[in-house]
Design a protein around this motif. Structure first.
Motif, PDB file in Angstrom:
ATOM      1  N   ARG A 154       7.763   0.383  13.484  1.00 22.79           N
ATOM      2  CA  ARG A 154       8.039  -0.280  12.347  1.00 22.79           C
ATOM      3  C   ARG A 154       9.238  -1.178  12.486  1.00 22.79           C
ATOM      4  NH1 ARG A 154       5.751   3.082   8.304  1.00 22.79           N
ATOM      5  NH2 ARG A 154       5.489   5.408   9.291  1.00 22.79           N
ATOM      6  N   TYR A 211      11.805   8.494   1.590  1.00 28.08           N
ATOM      7  CA  TYR A 211      11.751   7.348   0.488  1.00 28.08           C
ATOM      8  C   TYR A 211      12.436   7.849  -0.680  1.00 28.08           C
ATOM      9  CZ  TYR A 211       7.928   5.760   3.633  1.00 28.08           C
ATOM     10  OH  TYR A 211       7.241   5.332   4.804  1.00 28.08           O
ATOM     11  N   GLY A 247       5.302  -2.743   2.350  1.00 32.96           N
ATOM     12  CA  GLY A 247       4.853  -1.477   2.826  1.00 32.96           C
ATOM     13  C   GLY A 247       4.249  -1.532   4.339  1.00 32.96           C
ATOM     14  N   ALA A 248       3.167  -0.886   4.713  1.00 33.96           N
ATOM     15  CA  ALA A 248       2.841  -1.000   6.025  1.00 33.96           C
ATOM     16  C   ALA A 248       2.220  -2.326   6.424  1.00 33.96           C
ATOM     17  CB  ALA A 248       1.554   0.108   6.263  1.00 33.96           C
ATOM     18  N   HIS A 261      12.781  -2.797   1.775  1.00 36.72           N
ATOM     19  CA  HIS A 261      12.113  -1.623   2.343  1.00 36.72           C
ATOM     20  C   HIS A 261      13.118  -0.570   1.797  1.00 36.72           C
ATOM     21  CE1 HIS A 261       9.405  -3.536   4.906  1.00 36.72           C
ATOM     22  NE2 HIS A 261      10.325  -4.392   5.149  1.00 36.72           N
ATOM     23  N   LEU A 262      12.699   0.747   1.388  1.00 37.87           N
ATOM     24  CA  LEU A 262      13.132   1.796   0.900  1.00 37.87           C
ATOM     25  C   LEU A 262      13.988   2.449   1.887  1.00 37.87           C
ATOM     26  CD1 LEU A 262      10.216   3.052  -1.114  1.00 37.87           C
ATOM     27  CD2 LEU A 262      12.485   2.952  -2.312  1.00 37.87           C
ATOM     28  N   SER A 263      13.253   2.796   3.111  1.00 42.46           N
ATOM     29  CA  SER A 263      13.681   3.408   4.443  1.00 42.46           C
ATOM     30  C   SER A 263      14.527   2.207   5.161  1.00 42.46           C
ATOM     31  CB  SER A 263      12.696   4.072   4.922  1.00 42.46           C
ATOM     32  OG  SER A 263      11.768   3.230   5.540  1.00 42.46           O
ATOM     33  N   LEU A 305       2.810   2.686  -2.047  1.00 37.38           N
ATOM     34  CA  LEU A 305       4.039   2.855  -2.935  1.00 37.38           C
ATOM     35  C   LEU A 305       3.733   3.384  -4.160  1.00 37.38           C
ATOM     36  CD1 LEU A 305       5.627  -0.400  -1.272  1.00 37.38           C
ATOM     37  CD2 LEU A 305       6.597   1.790  -1.382  1.00 37.38           C
ATOM     38  N   THR A 355       6.186  11.507  -4.506  1.00 36.04           N
ATOM     39  CA  THR A 355       5.076  12.881  -4.442  1.00 36.04           C
ATOM     40  C   THR A 355       5.420  13.327  -3.284  1.00 36.04           C
ATOM     41  OG1 THR A 355       3.503  11.449  -3.655  1.00 36.04           O
ATOM     42  CG2 THR A 355       3.484  11.573  -6.057  1.00 36.04           C
ATOM     43  N   ARG A 356       5.767  12.689  -2.020  1.00 35.46           N
ATOM     44  CA  ARG A 356       5.757  13.057  -0.845  1.00 35.46           C
ATOM     45  C   ARG A 356       7.157  12.608  -0.212  1.00 35.46           C
ATOM     46  NH1 ARG A 356       2.612  12.069   3.308  1.00 35.46           N
ATOM     47  NH2 ARG A 356       1.304  10.590   2.318  1.00 35.46           N
ATOM     48  N   GLU A 357       7.577  12.820   0.986  1.00 39.82           N
ATOM     49  CA  GLU A 357       8.352  12.515   2.024  1.00 39.82           C
ATOM     50  C   GLU A 357       9.810  11.993   1.101  1.00 39.82           C
ATOM     51  OE1 GLU A 357       6.356  10.925   5.606  1.00 39.82           O
ATOM     52  OE2 GLU A 357       5.223   9.888   4.048  1.00 39.82           O
ATOM     53  N   HIS A 406       4.173  -4.493   9.020  1.00 37.63           N
ATOM     54  CA  HIS A 406       4.122  -4.263  10.421  1.00 37.63           C
ATOM     55  C   HIS A 406       2.519  -5.083  11.042  1.00 37.63           C
ATOM     56  CE1 HIS A 406       7.439  -2.038   9.209  1.00 37.63           C
ATOM     57  NE2 HIS A 406       6.407  -0.993   8.760  1.00 37.63           N
ATOM     58  N   ILE A 416      13.818   0.798   8.416  1.00 41.92           N
ATOM     59  CA  ILE A 416      12.828   0.798   9.339  1.00 41.92           C
ATOM     60  C   ILE A 416      13.291   0.763  10.772  1.00 41.92           C
ATOM     61  CG2 ILE A 416      11.302  -0.185   7.585  1.00 41.92           C
ATOM     62  CD1 ILE A 416      11.843  -3.061   8.974  1.00 41.92           C
ATOM     63  N   PRO A 428       0.896  -1.169  -0.248  1.00 44.17           N
ATOM     64  CA  PRO A 428      -0.093   0.135  -0.069  1.00 44.17           C
ATOM     65  C   PRO A 428       0.649   1.145  -0.004  1.00 44.17           C
ATOM     66  CG  PRO A 428       0.136  -1.052   2.269  1.00 44.17           C
ATOM     67  CD  PRO A 428       0.398  -1.884   1.018  1.00 44.17           C
ATOM     68  N   MET A 457       2.464   6.006  -4.470  1.00 45.04           N
ATOM     69  CA  MET A 457       2.515   7.492  -4.207  1.00 45.04           C
ATOM     70  C   MET A 457       3.974   7.820  -4.068  1.00 45.04           C
ATOM     71  SD  MET A 457      -0.411   8.288  -4.274  1.00 45.04           S
ATOM     72  CE  MET A 457      -0.396  10.143  -3.399  1.00 45.04           C
ATOM     73  N   LEU A 458       5.008   7.252  -4.250  1.00 43.52           N
ATOM     74  CA  LEU A 458       6.335   7.413  -4.364  1.00 43.52           C
ATOM     75  C   LEU A 458       6.796   8.433  -5.168  1.00 43.52           C
ATOM     76  CD1 LEU A 458       8.701   4.131  -4.407  1.00 43.52           C
ATOM     77  CD2 LEU A 458       8.532   5.780  -2.456  1.00 43.52           C
TER      78      LEU A 458
HETATM   79  O1  CA2 Z   1      10.592   1.770   3.556  1.00 38.95           O
HETATM   80  C1  CA2 Z   1       9.802   1.280   3.003  1.00 38.95           C
HETATM   81  O2  CA2 Z   1       9.793   0.791   1.742  1.00 38.95           O
HETATM   82  C2  CA2 Z   1       8.380   0.767   3.630  1.00 38.95           C
HETATM   83  O3  CA2 Z   1       7.854  -0.449   3.162  1.00 38.95           O
HETATM   84  C3  CA2 Z   1       7.187   2.185   3.156  1.00 38.95           C
HETATM   85  C4  CA2 Z   1       5.979   2.077   3.611  1.00 38.95           C
HETATM   86  C5  CA2 Z   1       5.994   2.009   5.418  1.00 38.95           C
HETATM   87  O4  CA2 Z   1       4.770   1.940   5.855  1.00 38.95           O
HETATM   88  C6  CA2 Z   1       7.000   0.758   5.941  1.00 38.95           C
HETATM   89  O5  CA2 Z   1       7.218   1.077   7.248  1.00 38.95           O
HETATM   90  C7  CA2 Z   1       8.433   1.147   5.122  1.00 38.95           C
HETATM   91  C8  CA2 Z   1       5.121   3.198   3.292  1.00 38.95           C
HETATM   92  C9  CA2 Z   1       5.117   3.396   1.863  1.00 38.95           C
HETATM   93  C10 CA2 Z   1       4.355   4.583   1.489  1.00 38.95           C
HETATM   94  O6  CA2 Z   1       5.099   5.583   0.582  1.00 38.95           O
HETATM   95  C11 CA2 Z   1       4.722   6.805   0.300  1.00 38.95           C
HETATM   96  C12 CA2 Z   1       5.795   7.339  -0.186  1.00 38.95           C
HETATM   97  C13 CA2 Z   1       5.355   8.725  -0.554  1.00 38.95           C
HETATM   98  C14 CA2 Z   1       4.297   9.375  -0.371  1.00 38.95           C
HETATM   99  C15 CA2 Z   1       3.282   8.599   0.194  1.00 38.95           C
HETATM  100  C16 CA2 Z   1       3.430   7.239   0.569  1.00 38.95           C
END
Ligand code: CA2
Length: 151
Positions: A116, A28, A81-82, A105-107, A17, A22-24, A85, A109, A15, A19-20
């Motif tokens: 996370r 990410y 994604g989420a 994961h991109l980040s 992903l 576009t934000r944060e 967890h 965690i 979920p 949106m990558l």
């Molecule tokens: O770091 C990762 O890849 C995660 O799986 C990304 C998930 C997060 O819930 C996990 O804890 C770690 C969230 C993906 C949402 O990504 C967005 C990116 C930009 C804008 C909105 C959502």
């Protein structure tokens, strides 16, 4: 290598992903999921794999895709994604497939909020890659290639 001799690798994204980019970006990175797919496909081609790259916001769809991967794909690379967890259902589905699974994961965690730090997916994974942004996907592909080459 002919198309028919290439192995398939399934890349599943959970979920939000989609949106990558576009934000944060500080968490990410600035690549979109499509950028990641393009880079990964190029690397996969060089290693001799065909990628099946998918994203869904639905837990049920992810479980279905994992179930359908049996006998059709040689490895699963999963950024849940989420759901990482929260989802025992995804863990159960992964435990029923007999192939390498790389969690990614991109980040990083473990550098983030406490909730996370726990992954329901990890017990079913050969290994976990996190914290390298879009490059986590390339590293996961290389990890799967390593496992499959030594099979
Ligand atoms: O770091 C990762 O890849 C995660 O799986 C990304 C998930 C997060 O819930 C996990 O804890 C770690 C969230 C993906 C949402 O990504 C967005 C990116 C930009 C804008 C909105 C959502």
């Amino acid at each position: 290598m002919t198309e028919s001799s290439k192995k398939n690798i399934l890349v599943l994204n959970g979920p939000n992903l989609n949106m990558l980019g576009t934000r944060e970006p500080e968490i990410y990175g600035s690549e979109t999921l499509e950028d990641i797919e393009i880079n990964m496909t190029a690397r996969a081609e060089k290693l001799g794999y065909i990628l099946d790259f998918r994203q869904t916001n639905s837990e049920s769809e992810l479980v279905g895709w994992i179930q359908q991967a049996r006998n059709k794909t040689s490895a699963i690379l999963l950024n849940a994604g989420a759901f990482t967890h929260t989802s025992v259902a995804i863990l159960d589905a992964l435990q029923a497939v007999d192939m390498p699974v790389i969690e990614l994961h991109l980040s990083n965690i473990f550098k983030r909020e406490k909730f996370r730090h726990h992954s329901y997916v990890s017990p079913a994974a050969n290994g976990v890659i996190c914290g390298f942004g879009g490059n986590s996907y390339i590293l996961a592909l290389e990890a799967a290639h390593n496992i499959l080459s030594n099979d």
